[in-house]
Design a protein around this motif. Structure first.
Motif, PDB file in Angstrom:
ATOM      1  N   LYS A 342       0.938  -1.287  -0.117  1.00  0.00           N
ATOM      2  CA  LYS A 342      -0.025   0.118   0.184  1.00  0.00           C
ATOM      3  C   LYS A 342       0.807   1.185   0.191  1.00  0.00           C
ATOM      4  CE  LYS A 342      -3.353  -2.923   1.135  1.00  0.00           C
ATOM      5  NZ  LYS A 342      -4.405  -3.327   0.232  1.00  0.00           N
ATOM      6  N   THR A 343       0.299   2.565  -0.552  1.00  0.00           N
ATOM      7  CA  THR A 343       0.938   3.670  -0.330  1.00  0.00           C
ATOM      8  C   THR A 343       0.099   4.623   0.386  1.00  0.00           C
ATOM      9  OG1 THR A 343       0.419   4.149  -2.650  1.00  0.00           O
ATOM     10  CG2 THR A 343       2.478   3.315  -2.574  1.00  0.00           C
ATOM     11  N   ILE A 344       0.675   5.754   0.962  1.00  0.00           N
ATOM     12  CA  ILE A 344      -0.101   6.819   1.474  1.00  0.00           C
ATOM     13  C   ILE A 344      -0.577   7.703   0.505  1.00  0.00           C
ATOM     14  CG2 ILE A 344      -0.041   8.638   2.960  1.00  0.00           C
ATOM     15  CD1 ILE A 344      -0.305   6.057   4.690  1.00  0.00           C
ATOM     16  N   ASP A 345      -1.785   7.648   0.312  1.00  0.00           N
ATOM     17  CA  ASP A 345      -2.506   8.674  -0.578  1.00  0.00           C
ATOM     18  C   ASP A 345      -3.442   9.901  -0.155  1.00  0.00           C
ATOM     19  OD1 ASP A 345      -1.321   7.387  -3.180  1.00  0.00           O
ATOM     20  OD2 ASP A 345      -3.043   5.996  -2.861  1.00  0.00           O
ATOM     21  N   ASP A 346      -3.609   9.533   1.217  1.00  0.00           N
ATOM     22  CA  ASP A 346      -4.506  10.595   2.053  1.00  0.00           C
ATOM     23  C   ASP A 346      -3.944  11.602   2.292  1.00  0.00           C
ATOM     24  OD1 ASP A 346      -5.683  11.407   4.719  1.00  0.00           O
ATOM     25  OD2 ASP A 346      -7.199   9.760   4.325  1.00  0.00           O
ATOM     26  N   PRO A 347      -4.794  12.769   1.810  1.00  0.00           N
ATOM     27  CA  PRO A 347      -3.990  14.173   1.857  1.00  0.00           C
ATOM     28  C   PRO A 347      -3.792  14.501   3.365  1.00  0.00           C
ATOM     29  CG  PRO A 347      -6.271  14.410   0.867  1.00  0.00           C
ATOM     30  CD  PRO A 347      -6.031  12.708   0.982  1.00  0.00           C
ATOM     31  N   GLU A 348      -5.062  14.152   4.296  1.00  0.00           N
ATOM     32  CA  GLU A 348      -4.899  14.469   5.752  1.00  0.00           C
ATOM     33  C   GLU A 348      -3.444  13.853   6.332  1.00  0.00           C
ATOM     34  OE1 GLU A 348      -7.491  14.962   9.784  1.00  0.00           O
ATOM     35  OE2 GLU A 348      -7.771  13.363   8.510  1.00  0.00           O
ATOM     36  N   ILE A 349      -2.909  12.604   6.109  1.00  0.00           N
ATOM     37  CA  ILE A 349      -1.971  11.798   6.579  1.00  0.00           C
ATOM     38  C   ILE A 349      -0.615  12.477   5.979  1.00  0.00           C
ATOM     39  CG2 ILE A 349      -0.725   9.747   6.705  1.00  0.00           C
ATOM     40  CD1 ILE A 349      -3.418   8.380   6.538  1.00  0.00           C
ATOM     41  N   LYS A 350      -0.601  12.877   4.751  1.00  0.00           N
ATOM     42  CA  LYS A 350       0.485  13.551   4.214  1.00  0.00           C
ATOM     43  C   LYS A 350       0.717  14.830   4.815  1.00  0.00           C
ATOM     44  CE  LYS A 350       0.742  11.491  -0.669  1.00  0.00           C
ATOM     45  NZ  LYS A 350       0.489  11.734  -2.098  1.00  0.00           N
ATOM     46  N   GLY A 351      -0.376  15.405   4.981  1.00  0.00           N
ATOM     47  CA  GLY A 351      -0.136  16.790   5.883  1.00  0.00           C
ATOM     48  C   GLY A 351       0.222  16.828   7.161  1.00  0.00           C
ATOM     49  N   TRP A 352       0.282  15.712   7.854  1.00  0.00           N
ATOM     50  CA  TRP A 352       0.310  15.510   9.346  1.00  0.00           C
ATOM     51  C   TRP A 352       2.112  15.019   9.160  1.00  0.00           C
ATOM     52  CZ3 TRP A 352      -4.029  11.377  10.159  1.00  0.00           C
ATOM     53  CH2 TRP A 352      -5.084  12.158  10.767  1.00  0.00           C
ATOM     54  N   LEU A 353       2.541  14.331   8.008  1.00  0.00           N
ATOM     55  CA  LEU A 353       3.901  13.965   7.913  1.00  0.00           C
ATOM     56  C   LEU A 353       4.646  15.164   7.363  1.00  0.00           C
ATOM     57  CD1 LEU A 353       3.213  10.572   6.110  1.00  0.00           C
ATOM     58  CD2 LEU A 353       4.370  10.834   8.260  1.00  0.00           C
ATOM     59  N   ALA A 354       4.057  16.211   6.743  1.00  0.00           N
ATOM     60  CA  ALA A 354       4.936  17.316   6.313  1.00  0.00           C
ATOM     61  C   ALA A 354       5.063  18.255   7.301  1.00  0.00           C
ATOM     62  CB  ALA A 354       4.096  17.832   5.346  1.00  0.00           C
ATOM     63  N   LEU A 355       4.307  18.155   8.777  1.00  0.00           N
ATOM     64  CA  LEU A 355       4.529  19.007   9.781  1.00  0.00           C
ATOM     65  C   LEU A 355       5.938  18.615  10.439  1.00  0.00           C
ATOM     66  CD1 LEU A 355       1.446  18.351  11.581  1.00  0.00           C
ATOM     67  CD2 LEU A 355       1.703  20.362  10.539  1.00  0.00           C
ATOM     68  N   GLY A 356       6.680  20.143  10.634  1.00  0.00           N
ATOM     69  CA  GLY A 356       8.007  19.961  11.118  1.00  0.00           C
ATOM     70  C   GLY A 356       7.974  19.467  12.710  1.00  0.00           C
ATOM     71  N   ILE A 357       9.274  18.947  12.882  1.00  0.00           N
ATOM     72  CA  ILE A 357       9.146  18.546  14.506  1.00  0.00           C
ATOM     73  C   ILE A 357       9.919  19.601  15.218  1.00  0.00           C
ATOM     74  CG2 ILE A 357      10.412  16.886  15.816  1.00  0.00           C
ATOM     75  CD1 ILE A 357      10.623  15.203  13.418  1.00  0.00           C
ATOM     76  N   LYS A 358      10.766  20.446  14.508  1.00  0.00           N
ATOM     77  CA  LYS A 358      11.537  21.593  15.183  1.00  0.00           C
ATOM     78  C   LYS A 358      10.679  23.012  15.053  1.00  0.00           C
ATOM     79  CE  LYS A 358      14.764  19.214  17.200  1.00  0.00           C
ATOM     80  NZ  LYS A 358      14.775  19.014  18.582  1.00  0.00           N
ATOM     81  N   LYS A 359      10.727  23.677  16.132  1.00  0.00           N
ATOM     82  CA  LYS A 359      10.465  25.411  15.770  1.00  0.00           C
ATOM     83  C   LYS A 359      11.383  25.962  14.927  1.00  0.00           C
ATOM     84  CE  LYS A 359       7.604  25.781  19.811  1.00  0.00           C
ATOM     85  NZ  LYS A 359       7.617  26.364  21.094  1.00  0.00           N
ATOM     86  N   LYS A 360      10.858  26.501  13.685  1.00  0.00           N
ATOM     87  CA  LYS A 360      11.868  27.063  12.729  1.00  0.00           C
ATOM     88  C   LYS A 360      12.466  28.460  13.253  1.00  0.00           C
ATOM     89  CE  LYS A 360      10.012  25.372   8.318  1.00  0.00           C
ATOM     90  NZ  LYS A 360       9.259  24.256   9.237  1.00  0.00           N
ATOM     91  N   LYS A 361      13.826  28.436  13.534  1.00  0.00           N
ATOM     92  CA  LYS A 361      14.502  29.622  13.991  1.00  0.00           C
ATOM     93  C   LYS A 361      15.733  29.849  12.897  1.00  0.00           C
ATOM     94  CE  LYS A 361      13.711  29.427  18.862  1.00  0.00           C
ATOM     95  NZ  LYS A 361      14.409  29.043  19.776  1.00  0.00           N
TER      96      LYS A 361
END
Length: 389
Positions: A342-361
């Motif tokens: 299977k591959t991930i096509d769900d836009p909501e899951i893709k959106g979560w995975l695109a979130l950064g882990i560190k605060k951008k500074k």
């Protein structure tokens, strides 16, 4: 609580650089211990020998630290090494007499923990004993657990609610046509507390509930994801296989049997806060005494549960520090190459995975990011590009 007590209390979280150092030292040791254990996972290797090696490595490494500290610093195994195969969900850490061995093609879940001064780093990893990429349903279930762990890493952050993480984890598993195993809880950890009251479920059921909670800065969590190709409703097959226990400090029931009283005093002395394996106790007396200790609530058992034969269960667990500059995952290991169906096509899951882990500074210090999943952004299969065996 006096102001002095409050100050002591405050010093024991991530606002203290000394506490952060202890978490990271514990994490470094348990990450190395995981590599030691993985190197032992070969066909015909005895599981009990592998578990012993993992625990011995942690004891040796922690024993070399803080030797000259003015105050005695407790350190060592925070969770005994468990090696659970295929449809076994977890907590398999057999007694010395057990002859169970690994076989080619086995899906092995390694679960272990280390602490320094009660500051705990936990890790669990799934590995298949084979050469080359993992394919088919084995790949699906590892990908499900890993991608759900990546999503959880991005949603366990200050201001977010615990139930939102539970819903996201389930959605990821469904995308891989897998189930999240019921009854698995991810807990906040504090000094000498492996299962803090703040927690979240991987899957909500009518039988299992946790209180609504919001994640906050300077908290520490062990995020534990267990996925299955089966129905996710594991069963206890044999109580005698349970060997991992934790002392319940709140219970003071007066035990009747001499063997039970001997064992509970040994446990209070050696393992007042952390889970332990019955292998660490004097075996003959342990067998007699443990039953009464469990029956009267002195010990909380970690049972060995099973999905149906033919099902595969994968586990990914990591420790994350919710630092002011973002989330810091301190335990992990690179996965083998996966080729899921299977591959991930769900836009909501893709959106979560695109979130950064560190605060951008701007111009911040760049973090060493060699371990799986420590980059700022991750695709579902991020951690699977290079096999590390």
């Amino acid at each position: 609580m006096s102001s002095e007590d409050e100050r002591d209390e405050k010093e024991l979280d991530l606002t203290s650089s000394e506490v952060v150092t202890k978490y990271k030292n514990a994490a470094e040791i348990v990450n190395k211990a995981l590599q030691v254990v993985l190197a032992e996972c070969k066909p015909k290797a005895k599981i009990v020998d592998i578990c012993e090696k993992g625990d011995a490595f942690i004891k040796e490494q922690t024993g070399n630290m803080y030797k000259n500290a003015k105050k005695k610093i407790d350190r060592g195994v925070a969770f005994p090494t468990c090696v659970s195969v295929n449809n076994t969900v977890g907590h398999f850490s057999p007694l010395a007499s057990d002859e169970t061995v690994l076989e080619e093609g086995d899906m092995v879940k390694i679960d272990m923990g280390c602490h320094i001064d009660g500051f705990i780093a936990l890790v669990a990893h799934t590995h298949v004993i084979q050469e080359g990429p993992i394919t088919g349903r084995k790949a699906d279930v590892i990908a499900a657990a890993n991608t759900a762990a990546e999503v959880a890493l991005r949603l366990v952050r200050p201001g977010k609610k615990n139930h939102a993480v539970t819903e996201a984890i389930q959605k990821v598993a469904e995308a891989y046509d897998c189930k999240i195993v019921e009854g698995v809880i991810s807990h906040q950890m504090k000094q000498n507390v492996i299962d803090g009251s703040k927690s979240f479920l991987s899957v909500s059921t009518p039988e299992t509930r946790v209180d609504d909670a919001e994640f906050e800065e300077n908290e520490v969590y062990a995020i534990d994801i267990v996925a299955s190709t089966g129905d996710g409703k594991p069963k206890l097959l044999d109580e005698k296989q349970t060997t991992v226990y934790k002392k319940d400090a709140a219970v003071n029931y007066q035990l009747k049997m001499k063997a039970s009283r001997f064992i509970i005093s040994e446990i209070k002395e050696k393992f007042p806060h952390m889970p332990f394996t019955a292998r660490s106790l004097e075996e003959k007396r342990a067998r007699l005494g443990l039953v009464e200790c469990v029956n009267h609530g002195h010990l909380q058992p970690y049972p060995v549960l099973y999905e149906k034969p033919g099902d595969f269960v994968a586990q990914i667990k990591f420790t994350v520090l919710l630092m002011p500059n973002g989330s810091d995952r301190i335990t992990s290991h690179t996965l083998q190459e996966l080729q899921p169906t299977k591959t991930i096509d769900d836009p909501e899951i893709k959106g979560w995975l695109a979130l950064g882990i560190k605060k951008k500074k701007g111009g911040g210090k760049k973090k060493k990011a060699k371990k799986a999943g420590e980059k700022e952004e991750a695709e579902p299969m991020e951690a699977s590009s290079s096999a590390q065996e």
